[in-house]
Scaffold this motif. Structure first.
Motif, mmCIF file in Angstrom:
data_model
loop_
_atom_site.group_PDB
_atom_site.id
_atom_site.type_symbol
_atom_site.label_atom_id
_atom_site.label_comp_id
_atom_site.label_asym_id
_atom_site.label_seq_id
_atom_site.Cartn_x
_atom_site.Cartn_y
_atom_site.Cartn_z
ATOM 1 N N ILE A 168 -8.454 -58.658 -23.382
ATOM 2 C CA ILE A 168 -9.451 -57.757 -22.727
ATOM 3 C C ILE A 168 -9.844 -58.576 -21.429
ATOM 4 O O ILE A 168 -10.889 -59.009 -21.138
ATOM 5 N N MET A 169 -9.234 -58.427 -20.389
ATOM 6 C CA MET A 169 -9.506 -58.849 -19.090
ATOM 7 C C MET A 169 -8.596 -58.179 -17.945
ATOM 8 O O MET A 169 -7.949 -57.362 -18.207
ATOM 9 N N GLU A 170 -9.194 -58.614 -16.726
ATOM 10 C CA GLU A 170 -8.535 -58.072 -15.663
ATOM 11 C C GLU A 170 -7.893 -59.199 -14.876
ATOM 12 O O GLU A 170 -8.563 -60.237 -14.607
ATOM 13 N N PRO A 171 -6.677 -58.927 -14.334
ATOM 14 C CA PRO A 171 -6.051 -60.169 -13.655
ATOM 15 C C PRO A 171 -6.535 -60.415 -12.275
ATOM 16 O O PRO A 171 -7.196 -59.326 -11.730
ATOM 17 N N PRO A 172 -6.609 -61.497 -11.770
ATOM 18 C CA PRO A 172 -7.288 -61.673 -10.250
ATOM 19 C C PRO A 172 -6.541 -60.987 -9.314
ATOM 20 O O PRO A 172 -5.220 -60.793 -9.295
ATOM 21 N N PRO A 173 -7.044 -60.481 -8.434
ATOM 22 C CA PRO A 173 -6.376 -59.654 -7.230
ATOM 23 C C PRO A 173 -5.532 -60.663 -6.336
ATOM 24 O O PRO A 173 -5.714 -61.698 -6.247
ATOM 25 N N ASN A 174 -4.425 -60.299 -5.884
ATOM 26 C CA ASN A 174 -3.551 -61.013 -4.894
ATOM 27 C C ASN A 174 -4.305 -61.295 -3.656
ATOM 28 O O ASN A 174 -5.231 -60.634 -3.377
ATOM 29 N N ALA A 175 -3.853 -62.566 -3.031
ATOM 30 C CA ALA A 175 -4.713 -62.788 -2.040
ATOM 31 C C ALA A 175 -4.538 -61.895 -0.864
ATOM 32 O O ALA A 175 -5.686 -61.575 -0.069
ATOM 33 N N ASP A 176 -3.577 -61.095 -0.798
ATOM 34 C CA ASP A 176 -3.463 -60.041 0.373
ATOM 35 C C ASP A 176 -4.255 -58.891 0.086
ATOM 36 O O ASP A 176 -4.432 -57.916 0.667
#
Length: 250
Positions: A168-176
């Motif tokens: 139950i989570m959302e992966p962190p966004p890519n730096a770009d």
């Protein structure tokens, strides 16, 4: 205010609870907060101010002499103040919980469970009295073990770990992918269920997270508490809902 030692486990709440066991809860008559207000709001600011005035008048030595160095008479006086404060604070909690159960059942008649967690849930007097309120109302009370209720930072971090393990989570966004219009929503309070969505006042893109109940785990999180037994649950398989806080004034 009472010259307590706050270095022990549980901090100030545990210290007040321990001292209150030695005191007479009837000695000082503090006013129950919001007694005439028919709502579910909590407020302890007025009660704290009343206690502060009482300490200044009745036990001025508490402001300069630690409890460990107090005379027997002074210690008893401080214990009476602590017990009187705790009694009124619990009365306030009881009335608000009774009101909340009533309002919740008006909108959701099938309601049958109350979750109590957060630092206040480690107090054994609170656990016993709220368990009695739930029994009178025909509501089941579930509560984490006291050791899982004493540190907000640990509870929130542990809740995050449990949610991560359950996916139950959302992966962190890519730096770009990051720009000035992307940000993470910070939640100082995390509800059991999300309220109905409303249009955002901001044009920025929010990265929202699901409520604690949006994807329930397969195993029970908390153990029911019987008011006829010890208020401490028999076991708990997960501390996930220890991050669900009882109302506190910040």
């Amino acid at each position: 205010l009472l010259g307590l030692d706050l270095s022990g486990a549980g901090g100030g709440g545990a210290a007040v609870e321990a001292l209150a066991r030695e005191g007479n809860k009837e000695r000082f008559r503090f006013t129950v907060p919001l007694a005439r207000v028919k709502s579910c709001d909590f407020s302890f600011s007025g009660l704290k101010a009343n206690v502060a005035r009482c300490v200044q008048k009745e036990a001025p030595a508490a402001q300069t002499i630690p409890i460990a160095e107090a005379t027997p008479e002074d210690r008893q006086l401080r214990a009476d103040i602590a017990a009187s404060f705790q009694e009124v604070a619990v009365l306030h909690l009881e009335s608000r919980v009774q009101r909340a159960i009533q309002l919740a059942r008006d909108s959701t008649p099938a309601l049958d469970t109350l979750v109590m967690a957060g630092g206040v849930a480690s107090n054994q007097v609170v656990r016993t009295r709220i368990a009695a309120v739930c029994e009178q109302s025909g509501v089941r009370l579930v509560v984490p073990l006291p050791r899982l209720c004493t540190d907000n930072g640990v509870m929130v971090a542990w809740a995050g770990c449990e949610r991560f393990k359950l996916g139950i989570m959302e992966p962190p966004p890519n730096a770009d992918e990051l720009d000035d219009d992307t940000y993470v929503e910070l939640r100082p309070r995390w509800p059991l269920a999300d309220p109905p969505s409303s249009p955002s006042r901001s044009s920025k893109q929010k990265r929202l997270f699901p409520s604690l109940s949006s994807s329930p785990p397969s195993a029970p999180l908390l153990t029911p508490v019987s008011p006829n037994a010890s208020p401490t649950p028999f076991s708990t398989s997960s501390p996930l809902q220890a991050a669900v806080q009882t109302p506190e004034e910040h």
